[in-house]
Design a protein around this motif. Structure first.
Motif, PDB file in Angstrom:
ATOM      1  N   VAL A   1       0.838  -1.202   0.000  1.00 17.43           N
ATOM      2  CA  VAL A   1       0.000   0.000   0.000  1.00 17.43           C
ATOM      3  C   VAL A   1       0.873   1.252   0.000  1.00 17.43           C
ATOM      4  O   VAL A   1       0.579   2.233  -0.681  1.00 17.43           O
ATOM      5  N   LEU A   2       1.963   1.219   0.775  1.00 17.46           N
ATOM      6  CA  LEU A   2       2.880   2.359   0.806  1.00 17.46           C
ATOM      7  C   LEU A   2       3.471   2.610  -0.581  1.00 17.46           C
ATOM      8  O   LEU A   2       3.546   3.756  -1.030  1.00 17.46           O
ATOM      9  N   ALA A   3       3.876   1.536  -1.275  1.00 20.17           N
ATOM     10  CA  ALA A   3       4.440   1.686  -2.617  1.00 20.17           C
ATOM     11  C   ALA A   3       3.402   2.238  -3.589  1.00 20.17           C
ATOM     12  O   ALA A   3       3.711   3.107  -4.431  1.00 20.17           O
ATOM     13  N   GLU A   4       2.168   1.771  -3.452  1.00 28.24           N
ATOM     14  CA  GLU A   4       1.094   2.250  -4.338  1.00 28.24           C
ATOM     15  C   GLU A   4       0.849   3.749  -4.142  1.00 28.24           C
ATOM     16  O   GLU A   4       0.717   4.501  -5.119  1.00 28.24           O
ATOM     17  N   ARG A   5       0.816   4.191  -2.883  1.00 31.48           N
ATOM     18  CA  ARG A   5       0.561   5.610  -2.609  1.00 31.48           C
ATOM     19  C   ARG A   5       1.760   6.473  -3.010  1.00 31.48           C
ATOM     20  O   ARG A   5       1.587   7.616  -3.455  1.00 31.48           O
ATOM     21  N   THR A   6       2.956   5.923  -2.882  1.00 33.05           N
ATOM     22  CA  THR A   6       4.143   6.661  -3.304  1.00 33.05           C
ATOM     23  C   THR A   6       4.135   6.866  -4.817  1.00 33.05           C
ATOM     24  O   THR A   6       4.436   7.965  -5.306  1.00 33.05           O
ATOM     25  N   LEU A   7       3.782   5.826  -5.563  1.00 35.77           N
ATOM     26  CA  LEU A   7       3.694   5.938  -7.024  1.00 35.77           C
ATOM     27  C   LEU A   7       2.634   6.961  -7.428  1.00 35.77           C
ATOM     28  O   LEU A   7       2.827   7.744  -8.363  1.00 35.77           O
ATOM     29  N   GLN A   8       1.498   6.960  -6.721  1.00 36.22           N
ATOM     30  CA  GLN A   8       0.435   7.923  -7.040  1.00 36.22           C
ATOM     31  C   GLN A   8       0.898   9.344  -6.769  1.00 36.22           C
ATOM     32  O   GLN A   8       0.625  10.268  -7.547  1.00 36.22           O
ATOM     33  N   HIS A   9       1.625   9.527  -5.663  1.00 36.74           N
ATOM     34  CA  HIS A   9       2.170  10.857  -5.362  1.00 36.74           C
ATOM     35  C   HIS A   9       3.119  11.307  -6.472  1.00 36.74           C
ATOM     36  O   HIS A   9       3.051  12.455  -6.931  1.00 36.74           O
ATOM     37  N   ASP A  10       3.996  10.429  -6.911  1.00 40.68           N
ATOM     38  CA  ASP A  10       4.947  10.794  -7.956  1.00 40.68           C
ATOM     39  C   ASP A  10       4.243  11.144  -9.257  1.00 40.68           C
ATOM     40  O   ASP A  10       4.655  12.069  -9.975  1.00 40.68           O
ATOM     41  N   ALA A  11       3.155  10.414  -9.564  1.00 38.62           N
ATOM     42  CA  ALA A  11       2.387  10.721 -10.771  1.00 38.62           C
ATOM     43  C   ALA A  11       1.715  12.087 -10.656  1.00 38.62           C
ATOM     44  O   ALA A  11       1.716  12.878 -11.612  1.00 38.62           O
ATOM     45  N   ASP A  12       1.150  12.382  -9.497  1.00 41.44           N
ATOM     46  CA  ASP A  12       0.505  13.684  -9.291  1.00 41.44           C
ATOM     47  C   ASP A  12       1.534  14.811  -9.330  1.00 41.44           C
ATOM     48  O   ASP A  12       1.259  15.900  -9.844  1.00 41.44           O
ATOM     49  N   LEU A  13       2.725  14.553  -8.777  1.00 40.03           N
ATOM     50  CA  LEU A  13       3.789  15.556  -8.800  1.00 40.03           C
ATOM     51  C   LEU A  13       4.235  15.826 -10.226  1.00 40.03           C
ATOM     52  O   LEU A  13       4.424  16.989 -10.631  1.00 40.03           O
ATOM     53  N   ALA A  14       4.381  14.778 -11.039  1.00 40.18           N
ATOM     54  CA  ALA A  14       4.808  14.937 -12.434  1.00 40.18           C
ATOM     55  C   ALA A  14       3.765  15.684 -13.267  1.00 40.18           C
ATOM     56  O   ALA A  14       4.106  16.347 -14.255  1.00 40.18           O
ATOM     57  N   ALA A  15       2.496  15.569 -12.852  1.00 37.53           N
ATOM     58  CA  ALA A  15       1.417  16.221 -13.611  1.00 37.53           C
ATOM     59  C   ALA A  15       1.276  17.700 -13.298  1.00 37.53           C
ATOM     60  O   ALA A  15       0.530  18.416 -13.979  1.00 37.53           O
ATOM     61  N   LEU A  16       1.988  18.190 -12.267  1.00 43.43           N
ATOM     62  CA  LEU A  16       1.895  19.604 -11.906  1.00 43.43           C
ATOM     63  C   LEU A  16       2.423  20.482 -13.034  1.00 43.43           C
ATOM     64  O   LEU A  16       3.443  20.174 -13.651  1.00 43.43           O
ATOM     65  N   ALA A  17       1.735  21.579 -13.273  1.00 46.01           N
ATOM     66  CA  ALA A  17       2.166  22.562 -14.271  1.00 46.01           C
ATOM     67  C   ALA A  17       2.082  23.945 -13.651  1.00 46.01           C
ATOM     68  O   ALA A  17       1.545  24.126 -12.562  1.00 46.01           O
ATOM     69  N   ASP A  18       2.613  24.934 -14.388  1.00 42.43           N
ATOM     70  CA  ASP A  18       2.605  26.306 -13.869  1.00 42.43           C
ATOM     71  C   ASP A  18       1.190  26.791 -13.572  1.00 42.43           C
ATOM     72  O   ASP A  18       0.984  27.592 -12.656  1.00 42.43           O
ATOM     73  N   ASP A  19       0.241  26.330 -14.369  1.00 36.03           N
ATOM     74  CA  ASP A  19      -1.138  26.812 -14.206  1.00 36.03           C
ATOM     75  C   ASP A  19      -2.026  25.834 -13.426  1.00 36.03           C
ATOM     76  O   ASP A  19      -3.250  25.967 -13.428  1.00 36.03           O
ATOM     77  N   SER A  20      -1.417  24.840 -12.760  1.00 32.20           N
ATOM     78  CA  SER A  20      -2.220  23.913 -11.953  1.00 32.20           C
ATOM     79  C   SER A  20      -2.902  24.678 -10.822  1.00 32.20           C
ATOM     80  O   SER A  20      -2.295  25.552 -10.206  1.00 32.20           O
ATOM     81  N   PRO A  21      -4.142  24.334 -10.509  1.00 32.80           N
ATOM     82  CA  PRO A  21      -4.854  25.053  -9.437  1.00 32.80           C
ATOM     83  C   PRO A  21      -4.270  24.734  -8.071  1.00 32.80           C
ATOM     84  O   PRO A  21      -3.556  23.737  -7.884  1.00 32.80           O
ATOM     85  N   ASP A  22      -4.583  25.579  -7.100  1.00 35.32           N
ATOM     86  CA  ASP A  22      -4.104  25.372  -5.735  1.00 35.32           C
ATOM     87  C   ASP A  22      -4.524  24.016  -5.184  1.00 35.32           C
ATOM     88  O   ASP A  22      -3.790  23.396  -4.404  1.00 35.32           O
ATOM     89  N   THR A  23      -5.687  23.551  -5.603  1.00 39.52           N
ATOM     90  CA  THR A  23      -6.191  22.278  -5.077  1.00 39.52           C
ATOM     91  C   THR A  23      -5.266  21.113  -5.410  1.00 39.52           C
ATOM     92  O   THR A  23      -5.217  20.129  -4.664  1.00 39.52           O
ATOM     93  N   SER A  24      -4.512  21.235  -6.518  1.00 35.33           N
ATOM     94  CA  SER A  24      -3.580  20.157  -6.875  1.00 35.33           C
ATOM     95  C   SER A  24      -2.496  20.014  -5.812  1.00 35.33           C
ATOM     96  O   SER A  24      -2.101  18.902  -5.442  1.00 35.33           O
ATOM     97  N   LEU A  25      -2.008  21.130  -5.312  1.00 39.38           N
ATOM     98  CA  LEU A  25      -0.989  21.081  -4.262  1.00 39.38           C
ATOM     99  C   LEU A  25      -1.587  20.647  -2.928  1.00 39.38           C
ATOM    100  O   LEU A  25      -0.929  19.977  -2.120  1.00 39.38           O
ATOM    101  N   HIS A  26      -2.848  21.008  -2.694  1.00 39.23           N
ATOM    102  CA  HIS A  26      -3.502  20.564  -1.462  1.00 39.23           C
ATOM    103  C   HIS A  26      -3.621  19.037  -1.442  1.00 39.23           C
ATOM    104  O   HIS A  26      -3.413  18.395  -0.410  1.00 39.23           O
ATOM    105  N   GLU A  27      -3.958  18.451  -2.596  1.00 41.90           N
ATOM    106  CA  GLU A  27      -4.077  17.002  -2.670  1.00 41.90           C
ATOM    107  C   GLU A  27      -2.721  16.328  -2.465  1.00 41.90           C
ATOM    108  O   GLU A  27      -2.629  15.272  -1.834  1.00 41.90           O
ATOM    109  N   LEU A  28      -1.678  16.948  -3.001  1.00 46.52           N
ATOM    110  CA  LEU A  28      -0.334  16.418  -2.769  1.00 46.52           C
ATOM    111  C   LEU A  28       0.005  16.404  -1.282  1.00 46.52           C
ATOM    112  O   LEU A  28       0.606  15.457  -0.771  1.00 46.52           O
ATOM    113  N   ARG A  29      -0.380  17.484  -0.590  1.00 43.23           N
ATOM    114  CA  ARG A  29      -0.108  17.571   0.850  1.00 43.23           C
ATOM    115  C   ARG A  29      -0.829  16.454   1.599  1.00 43.23           C
ATOM    116  O   ARG A  29      -0.258  15.816   2.508  1.00 43.23           O
ATOM    117  N   LYS A  30      -2.083  16.202   1.243  1.00 48.67           N
ATOM    118  CA  LYS A  30      -2.836  15.135   1.902  1.00 48.67           C
ATOM    119  C   LYS A  30      -2.193  13.773   1.639  1.00 48.67           C
ATOM    120  O   LYS A  30      -2.103  12.921   2.541  1.00 48.67           O
TER     121      LYS A  30
END
Length: 462
Positions: A339-368
């Motif tokens: 489960v830890l590996a699965e959540r780590t991979l999801q975090h990395d995917a969300d981090l890679a998807a970040l762009a200059d115009d990503s909304p604030d909510t994208s970073l909030h989800e990363l924090r969670k």
């Protein structure tokens, strides 16, 4: 209406050889209790009226310690030291109190048990059964004259102890966590959840008292950790009924969100004042403190309702349920790691998807996600020591970003409350300018987060 405040002296040292009881001085713990209670006593208005003190050394030093913390109030010169108050007989206190002049509406008495608690119980059968050293009982008496005091005739009673006023003092008597580093996964999970439940219940009086924001923070942390660990268990094994219980924990944690954000904002405003004029800063601070009072009252009301007690009782019952414990016995370290590996991979995917115009909510989800990853990794703290150290930097970045977003929301709400014209127009303009400064800092943090390495590749901190 009369207001009566009964303050028990702070913790005293034991009498040395040949020392009379009345000469016992405060101990180191007693001095800490006095420091913790001074601010709350002022906020409660307990120091606004007459102050009467027993002539014993420990009661005198209690008053002097409060006066040292609040030098502007000139408490030592206002206080009256009375030999009659050096008594352990509550009836003697009652006779003294009933002799107070009718025009005296507020009295604080610094004295001794069992006299204080005996007087309180005569006045109100709902008064607390115990009053620890440094503790306060406040009573509202529906009488015009002190001579009119009657048994069990009190309109309102409350108690405040030093360990409810100060999280630092609370920690010395808080529930102790069992060492679970070498325990099996099921024992570690159950041990953590049980300890967090006990902490939530132990922290409740301090949350309700509302004098030290750290109580709310720790209360919220333990609720959220319980939910995060419970959700990890759900991701590994199916446990009937667990989802419903966790939903209620989520609801109770959410009820603290606004109040916690306000506390963080006010603390930041004190430590690093914004580039506002004194007038604008005062207006913003007064508005924020008003919001704190409203939300604290709402939280206390919710915690006093039967539904809150039911939610806590259901969670306690679930933790002690034989079926839940048997289900935990099926959890293996390999499942936790998966489960830890699965959540780590999801975090990395969300981090890679970040762009200059990503909304604030994208970073909030990363924090969670980072918090959930951390809670999972903490189930094997020895194994993941380097990994956990590497999480701290990105959690700090994302936490600061979240704080800036909530600060902007509160500033905007405050601006809406200000008239566009008149005396507040200048403060309104300053707050609008400050919003732009916060937005610039958010943009910097956004770029810093985008530059982070994926967790799977991030080197551990030295």
């Amino acid at each position: 209406m009369k207001e009566l405040y009964l303050l028990r002296h702070a913790k005293a040292s034991r009498a040395s050889s040949g020392m009379e009881d009345c000469h016992r001085p405060l101990s180191r713990r007693g001095r800490r209790q006095v420091a913790a209670m001074a601010g709350p006593l002022q906020r409660l208005g307990a120091l606004d009226g007459e102050i009467h003190v027993s002539t014993s050394t420990r009661t005198r030093q209690t008053l002097l310690g409060i006066a040292e913390q609040l030098p502007d109030l000139s408490l030592d010169s206002r206080a009256r030291y009375t030999e009659a108050l050096h008594t352990f007989d509550w009836k003697a206190l009652r006779r003294w109190l009933m002799a107070r002049p009718p025009d005296c509406d507020r009295v604080m008495l610094i004295g001794h048990n069992p006299a204080l608690i005996g007087l309180a119980h005569w006045l109100c059968r709902q008064a607390a059964a115990e009053l620890p050293t440094g503790g306060l009982l406040g009573l509202s008496l529906p009488v015009e004259s002190w001579q009119d005091l009657r048994k069990h005739r009190v309109e309102r009673v409350f108690r405040l102890t030093p360990s409810e006023a100060s999280q630092t003092l609370f920690r010395k008597q808080a529930p102790r966590a069992t060492d679970l580093d070498r325990a099996r996964p099921d024992k570690r999970l159950l041990g953590l959840l049980t300890h967090q439940y006990r902490m939530v219940r132990a922290l409740e009086p301090g949350v309700i008292a509302g004098f030290d924001p750290e109580f709310l923070h720790q209360y919220r942390v333990n609720l959220r950790r319980s939910r995060a660990i419970g959700e990890s268990v759900r991701a590994i094994i199916g446990v009937p009924g667990l989802g419903k219980v966790l939903k209620r924990l989520k609801h109770r944690a959410r009820a603290t969100s606004d109040l916690r954000d306000l506390d963080v904002f006010l603390e930041a405003l004190d430590q690093q004042p914004a580039s506002l004029s004194e007038q604008a800063r005062k207006r913003l601070q007064d508005w924020l403190e008003h919001q704190v009072r409203e939300r604290h009252a709402a939280l206390c009301h919710a915690m006093a309702q039967p539904g809150y007690a039911r939610d806590m009782a259901r969670w306690r019952h679930f933790l002690s349920d034989k079926g839940f414990r048997q289900a935990l016995g099926a959890v293996t370290p390999e499942q936790v790691e998966a489960v830890l590996a699965e959540r780590t991979l999801q975090h990395d995917a969300d981090l890679a998807a970040l762009a200059d115009d990503s909304p604030d909510t994208s970073l909030h989800e990363l924090r969670k996600t980072i918090k959930r990853i951390r809670y999972l990794a903490e189930l094997e703290p020895r194994r993941h020591r380097a990994f956990l150290a590497g999480l701290k930097h990105r959690q700090t970045l994302l936490g600061e970003f979240q704080d800036l977003c909530t600060q902007q929301a509160w500033i905007r709400a405050c601006i809406v409350s200000m008239p566009a014209a008149g005396p507040s127009a200048g403060a309104r303009k300053e707050c609008l300018d400050w919003l732009d400064c916060l937005e610039a800092r958010k943009a910097e943090l956004h770029q810093s987060v985008m530059a982070l390495d994926p967790l799977q590749e991030a080197p551990p901190l030295p």
